[in-house]
Scaffold this active site. Structure first.
Site, PDB file in Angstrom:
ATOM      1  CB  THR A  40      -0.922   0.006   1.238  1.00  0.00           C
ATOM      2  OG1 THR A  40      -1.751  -1.153   1.183  1.00  0.00           O
ATOM      3  CG2 THR A  40      -1.801   1.235   1.284  1.00  0.00           C
ATOM      4  CG  HIS A  43      -0.602   0.575  -4.331  1.00  0.00           C
ATOM      5  ND1 HIS A  43       0.005   0.087  -5.464  1.00  0.00           N
ATOM      6  CD2 HIS A  43      -1.265  -0.479  -3.791  1.00  0.00           C
ATOM      7  CE1 HIS A  43      -0.276  -1.191  -5.595  1.00  0.00           C
ATOM      8  NE2 HIS A  43      -1.034  -1.564  -4.593  1.00  0.00           N
ATOM      9  CB  CYS A  93     -17.210   4.125  12.840  1.00  0.00           C
ATOM     10  SG  CYS A  93     -18.619   3.026  12.529  1.00  0.00           S
ATOM     11  CB  CYS A  99     -19.064  -1.329  14.207  1.00  0.00           C
ATOM     12  SG  CYS A  99     -17.560  -0.812  13.348  1.00  0.00           S
ATOM     13  CB  CYS A 107     -15.829  -0.698  10.243  1.00  0.00           C
ATOM     14  SG  CYS A 107     -16.242   1.049  10.490  1.00  0.00           S
TER      15      CYS A 107
HETATM   16 ZN   LIG Z   1      -0.077  -3.116   4.977  1.00  0.00          ZN
HETATM   17 ZN   LIG Z   2     -18.125   0.825  11.789  1.00  0.00          ZN
END
Ligand SMILES: [Zn+2]
Ligand SMILES: [Zn+2]
Length: 343
Positions: A40, A43, A93, A99, A107
């Site tokens: 990531t 990226h 959250c 959640c 989530c």
């Molecule tokens: Zn990672």
């Molecule tokens: Zn959530």
């Protein structure tokens, strides 16, 4: 404090000076002890289309880290100051439907450290106390940092029972190699590793693959079947290659299952009717880690030395030399790469 930043909407990272964060209500302040670099981050570095849509510079990047608790925000009662912790990078959250159902890993309001909020490539980071996971002083900071991607592998292996099963792993980056070790510990009778890259196939062998198959432009189905010595019960798809996804659906026996973690750049072409529906396959999408079950299992593997996660870590750089770390990852000649924070 010094930090690695996505300072502007363009390729590359910058080293910058930013204000040290303060822990808000429900948060802890961590002094970063080690961080590790993820695909990531590459990226984000490259500023690919996903990053352009998601990230709003300036942003301190990095989400895989180990830290030491140095201060509490309002309302926090644990872990104690001085505790060494690994970090769950997904901040959930706590009130959306997922959640409330306990499916925190999906989530709908997830914020990712170093993507949506300031992250780990810095000397300090503030984040919810719920996102830190004490690991004990015997786990090295580098290994604790790598528990986040290692947890992806643990999650991928948790969909079904692997004991006595034949397993194929497509993609032998750090998460694929970690999945090989987890499958072995869970009693898989045969683990076949597939990748294009010889360095990674070596690492796959080191992490316990019984045999390795070098991927090419043409499907590797026959080679995998031969190496497995029988039907494949489960495929762990960590490469994001559409060729690998199609291979996995053909290879896995009727009634088997596939965990899909790799994210492809193009559309997947699989024969859904014949290779999934008529075979009664289960496809499981692996996102993040289940909270807290994946972390409990990951911690047990690491703390008790059941799996040698340190063997996955092949290189380390000072955080100020993040450019070299990214270049090495792009070369494919490495396992997990860690970063040492500034003093
Ligand atoms: Zn990672
Ligand atoms: Zn959530």
């Amino acid at each position: 404090m010094q930090a690695v930043l996505k300072a502007r909407p363009a390729a590359g990272f910058d080293l910058g000076d930013v204000a040290q964060p303060r822990p808000g209500a429900g948060e802890v302040l961590l002094r970063v002890a080690a961080a590790s670099v993820c695909g990531t981050d590459v990226h984000l570095y490259d500023w690919n289309p996903w990053a352009q849509l998601r990230v709003h510079p300036p942003r301190v990047v990095g989400h895989e880290m180990c830290g030491e608790v140095v201060a509490w925000g309002d309302g926090v009662r644990s872990p104690a100051v001085g505790t060494r912790v690994a970090v769950e990078s997904h901040i959930v959250c706590g009130h959306c439907e997922e959640c409330r159902r306990g499916d925190y890993h999906v989530c709908e309001n997830t914020r990712i450290l170093g993507v949506d909020v300031d992250g780990a490539f810095a000397s300090h980071v503030a984040l919810p106390a719920a996102n830190v996971w004490p690991v004990g002083g015997n786990v090295s900071p580098q290994v604790a940092a790598a528990m986040e991607p290692f947890g992806n592998a643990v999650h991928a292996c948790s969909y079904g029972d692997l004991a006595g099963r034949r397993v194929v792993v497509f993609g032998c980056g750090p998460i694929g190699c970690a999945a090989i070790a987890v499958a072995r510990v869970q009693g898989a009778s045969r683990v076949i590793a597939v990748d294009r890259n010889d360095y990674r196939l070596h690492l796959a062998e080191r992490m316990g693959a019984h045999s390795v198959v070098r991927a090419s432009e043409t499907p590797v189905d026959d080679d995998v079947r031969r190496a497995a010595g029988g039907d494949i019960d489960c495929a762990l798809e960590m490469s994001g290659s559409s060729v690998a996804v199609a291979s996995a659906t053909r290879l896995v026996r009727p009634g088997g299952w596939i965990s899909l973690l790799g994210i492809g750049d193009g559309p997947d072409v699989i024969d859904l009717s014949n290779d999934v529906v008529m075979k009664g396959l289960a496809l499981y999408g692996v996102v993040g880690r289940k909270l807290p079950s994946t972390w409990e299992r990951t911690t047990a593997y690491v703390r008790d030395g059941v799996i040698d996660v340190a063997a996955l870590i092949t290189h380390s750089f000072p955080m100020s030399d993040v450019d070299s770390a990214i270049a090495l990852i792009k070369s494919g000649q490495c396992g997990k790469v860690t970063l040492t924070p500034p003093d």
